[in-house]
Design a protein around this motif. Structure first.
Motif, PDB file in Angstrom:
ATOM      1  N   LEU A 130     -11.651 -10.168  11.064  1.00 24.24           N
ATOM      2  CA  LEU A 130     -11.337  -9.359   9.884  1.00 24.24           C
ATOM      3  C   LEU A 130     -10.835  -7.973  10.282  1.00 24.24           C
ATOM      4  CD1 LEU A 130     -14.236 -10.246   7.409  1.00 24.24           C
ATOM      5  CD2 LEU A 130     -11.850 -10.989   7.324  1.00 24.24           C
ATOM      6  N   MET A 131     -11.445  -7.376  11.298  1.00 22.76           N
ATOM      7  CA  MET A 131     -10.993  -6.064  11.751  1.00 22.76           C
ATOM      8  C   MET A 131      -9.572  -6.134  12.304  1.00 22.76           C
ATOM      9  SD  MET A 131     -13.129  -3.566  11.254  1.00 22.76           S
ATOM     10  CE  MET A 131     -13.402  -4.304   9.652  1.00 22.76           C
ATOM     11  N   PHE A 132      -9.271  -7.213  13.014  1.00 28.20           N
ATOM     12  CA  PHE A 132      -7.923  -7.356  13.559  1.00 28.20           C
ATOM     13  C   PHE A 132      -6.895  -7.523  12.440  1.00 28.20           C
ATOM     14  CE2 PHE A 132      -4.455 -10.103  15.040  1.00 28.20           C
ATOM     15  CZ  PHE A 132      -3.929  -9.283  16.026  1.00 28.20           C
ATOM     16  N   LEU A 133      -7.190  -8.383  11.476  1.00 26.33           N
ATOM     17  CA  LEU A 133      -6.258  -8.595  10.364  1.00 26.33           C
ATOM     18  C   LEU A 133      -6.107  -7.334   9.520  1.00 26.33           C
ATOM     19  CD1 LEU A 133      -7.345 -12.187   9.273  1.00 26.33           C
ATOM     20  CD2 LEU A 133      -5.346 -11.536  10.633  1.00 26.33           C
ATOM     21  N   TRP A 134      -7.191  -6.591   9.360  1.00 22.05           N
ATOM     22  CA  TRP A 134      -7.112  -5.336   8.609  1.00 22.05           C
ATOM     23  C   TRP A 134      -6.210  -4.336   9.330  1.00 22.05           C
ATOM     24  CZ3 TRP A 134     -10.381  -0.667   9.632  1.00 22.05           C
ATOM     25  CH2 TRP A 134     -10.110   0.354   8.709  1.00 22.05           C
ATOM     26  N   GLY A 135      -6.348  -4.260  10.654  1.00 22.98           N
ATOM     27  CA  GLY A 135      -5.505  -3.355  11.422  1.00 22.98           C
ATOM     28  C   GLY A 135      -4.035  -3.718  11.325  1.00 22.98           C
TER      29      GLY A 135
END
Length: 213
Positions: free
Chosen positions: A202-207
């Protein structure tokens, strides 16, 4: 005789720019998809390499994980990428031992052994001792030796010459361990591992969404 052509265009002639071919549209979703799909198995493999009894393979696993997390950090951006690296490193540290313990518990060969002596796991703890086990391989007849155990397995009531049970990895990937020290990863461990995996993704996709949203 034809009249000569002018050498230049007059000021009244409008300038027409040469039409440019449209460039290829940027498709950041491709890189996003590749990194998002490859990062978990790479970290999983690195965690498994770290469980080997070879120091070289352990270092290789750490290096591969650091490179993968650095790439993910660069693609996600400094802010979200930092969380990706933190969650990814924690995921690797959880999933590696969880896989190793579960595999050894379910696939390990339990073999009768004898306690040949004792050693110390850490000088800071008087009771944190290890047991030196000796056993004979059922198939090859070779003599196996290992120093293993700890507070949970090599307890104070065990004496030299006592029988014991050693669990041997059939692939030779992990060190043999005392049977009392081998147990599959708990449901809580797998739940935490899954949570770290979801948080990392999720953090990667948010970034990536912040960059191209």
């Amino acid at each position: 005789m034809s009249s000569p052509q002018p050498d230049f265009l007059g000021p009244d002639v409008a300038y027409q720019a040469t039409p440019q071919k449209p460039g290829k549209p940027r498709r950041p979703w491709r890189a996003t998809l590749v990194v998002a799909l490859l990062l978990p198995p790479v970290l999983l493999g690195s965690g498994w390499l770290a469980q080997s009894d070879s120091t070289l393979l352990l270092l290789l696993g750490v290096i591969v994980a650091m490179v993968a997390l650095l790439v993910a950090w660069a693609y996600a951006g400094a802010g979200p990428g930092t969380f990706v690296a933190i969650f990814g490193l924690a995921f690797m540290l959880f999933v590696g031992p969880a896989m190793a313990e579960t595999f050894l518990d379910r696939q390990g060969v339990r073999t009768p052994a004898v306690v040949a002596g004792f050693g110390e796991m850490s000088p800071r703890y008087d009771r944190a001792r290890t047991c030196k086990l000796v056993w004979e391989d059922r198939d090859t007849g070779e003599i196996g030796r290992v120093e293993t155990g700890g507070l949970s397995a090599c307890t104070d009531d065990i004496k030299a010459g006592d029988p014991a049970v050693v669990v041997v990895d059939p692939t030779g990937w992990q060190f043999p361990r005392m049977a009392d020290d081998v147990e599959s990863a708990s449901t809580t461990t797998w739940a935490v591992t899954g949570g770290l995996f979801v948080a990392m993704e999720l953090m990667f996709l948010w970034g990536r969404a912040r960059k191209f949203g």
